[in-house]
Design an enzyme around this catalytic site. Structure first.
Site, PDB file in Angstrom:
ATOM      1  N   GLU A 140       0.833  -1.201   0.000  1.00  0.00           N
ATOM      2  CA  GLU A 140       0.000   0.000   0.000  1.00  0.00           C
ATOM      3  C   GLU A 140       0.869   1.253   0.000  1.00  0.00           C
ATOM      4  O   GLU A 140       1.839   1.336   0.748  1.00  0.00           O
ATOM      5  CB  GLU A 140      -0.898   0.015   1.245  1.00  0.00           C
ATOM      6  CG  GLU A 140      -1.854  -1.163   1.341  1.00  0.00           C
ATOM      7  CD  GLU A 140      -2.950  -1.125   0.290  1.00  0.00           C
ATOM      8  OE1 GLU A 140      -3.143  -0.053  -0.327  1.00  0.00           O
ATOM      9  OE2 GLU A 140      -3.607  -2.173   0.097  1.00  0.00           O
ATOM     10  N   CYS A 189      -7.894  -2.540   8.319  1.00  0.00           N
ATOM     11  CA  CYS A 189      -6.507  -2.492   7.834  1.00  0.00           C
ATOM     12  C   CYS A 189      -6.027  -1.060   7.685  1.00  0.00           C
ATOM     13  O   CYS A 189      -4.950  -0.699   8.156  1.00  0.00           O
ATOM     14  CB  CYS A 189      -6.372  -3.235   6.500  1.00  0.00           C
ATOM     15  SG  CYS A 189      -6.496  -5.016   6.698  1.00  0.00           S
ATOM     16  N   HIS A 247      -1.304  -5.805   1.523  1.00  0.00           N
ATOM     17  CA  HIS A 247      -2.489  -6.667   1.431  1.00  0.00           C
ATOM     18  C   HIS A 247      -2.150  -7.907   0.599  1.00  0.00           C
ATOM     19  O   HIS A 247      -1.410  -7.817  -0.385  1.00  0.00           O
ATOM     20  CB  HIS A 247      -3.656  -5.924   0.768  1.00  0.00           C
ATOM     21  CG  HIS A 247      -4.578  -5.260   1.748  1.00  0.00           C
ATOM     22  ND1 HIS A 247      -4.751  -3.893   1.799  1.00  0.00           N
ATOM     23  CD2 HIS A 247      -5.390  -5.782   2.720  1.00  0.00           C
ATOM     24  CE1 HIS A 247      -5.632  -3.603   2.769  1.00  0.00           C
ATOM     25  NE2 HIS A 247      -6.030  -4.725   3.334  1.00  0.00           N
TER      26      HIS A 247
HETATM   27  N1  PCA Z   1      -8.372  -7.357   6.042  1.00  0.00           N
HETATM   28  C1  PCA Z   1      -9.304  -6.313   6.440  1.00  0.00           C
HETATM   29  C2  PCA Z   1      -9.204  -6.234   7.945  1.00  0.00           C
HETATM   30  C3  PCA Z   1      -8.466  -7.453   8.369  1.00  0.00           C
HETATM   31  C4  PCA Z   1      -7.911  -8.027   7.128  1.00  0.00           C
HETATM   32  O1  PCA Z   1      -7.146  -8.987   7.059  1.00  0.00           O
HETATM   33  C5  PCA Z   1      -9.087  -4.987   5.724  1.00  0.00           C
HETATM   34  O2  PCA Z   1      -8.599  -4.998   4.571  1.00  0.00           O
HETATM   35  O3  PCA Z   1      -9.405  -3.932   6.262  1.00  0.00           O
END
Ligand code: PCA
Length: 196
Positions: A80, A143, A165
């Site tokens: 990100e 997240c 991610h």
């Molecule tokens: N993904 C979620 C919250 C926890 C996770 O593993 C997100 O992208 O916000």
């Protein structure tokens, strides 16, 4: 002396029984490149996730904090670039909270860039033939909440903060949807840490 990396993964949330982020983080080697890793599993709860990471970081005093989360529909590992000051949950978190139209930090700026070398990570992971792309939004769920809170807390300090991610595991993905084997996610994270 090795540098210290605090690396986190999330517990499962929503309908999922597993979260690839923690599955992968827990399988990483304890030493990668210049870093000694401390691994932490965090809850999918607004505010609480960041409190737990900050509390661990207070004891550890890490040089870098890298948080990993699941983004099921993505077709690549996605470091990100940006954390935004917005909580806007489309579903309840694991404690039943569903904040909408709220800032993460009322006094904070609209956004922060990641303070880890995102381009190096993307290039290195891609260079190893693992699907990997920049992402320009970590979403507005837990997240992003964690990423923004940490980035805000460490702004102006030497401690780098990043977020990656990762896609669904094969056993989670709906029929025909993209997924990535756990070993590949582990390898991608390991490469990303190595070039940090
Ligand atoms: N993904 C979620 C919250 C926890 C996770 O593993 C997100 O992208 O916000």
């Amino acid at each position: 002396m090795k540098k210290k990396l605090l690396i986190t993964g999330f517990e499962p949330f929503g309908k999922d029984e597993v979260n690839p982020s923690w599955e992968a983080v827990s399988r990483l080697e304890d030493i990668i490149g210049d870093y000694e890793l401390t691994k932490l599993r965090v809850p999918v709860i607004f505010g609480t996730a960041a409190e737990q990471v900050l509390s661990a970081a207070e004891t550890l005093a890490p040089d870098m904090i890298l948080c990993i989360g699941q983004a099921g529909r993505r077709k690549a590992v996605t470091p990100e670039r940006v954390a935004i000051n917005l909580r806007d949950a489309s579903m309840k978190d694991n404690a039943g909270n569903q904040p909408m139209d709220e800032p993460v930090a009322p006094e904070g700026p609209a956004a922060y860039f990641a303070s880890v070398p995102v381009r190096k990570m993307v290039n290195a992971v891609k260079g190893n033939n693992i699907p990997c792309e920049f992402s320009y939004s970590a979403g507005t769920y837990v997240c992003n909440d964690l990423f923004y809170t940490l980035r805000h807390h460490y702004n102006g300090t030497e401690t780098g903060v990043g977020f990656i991610h990762v896609p669904y595991l094969p056993e989670q993905a709906p029929e025909g949807a993209f997924s990535m084997p756990l070993e590949t996610i582990v390898r991608a994270l390991s490469i990303a840490v190595e070039v940090m």
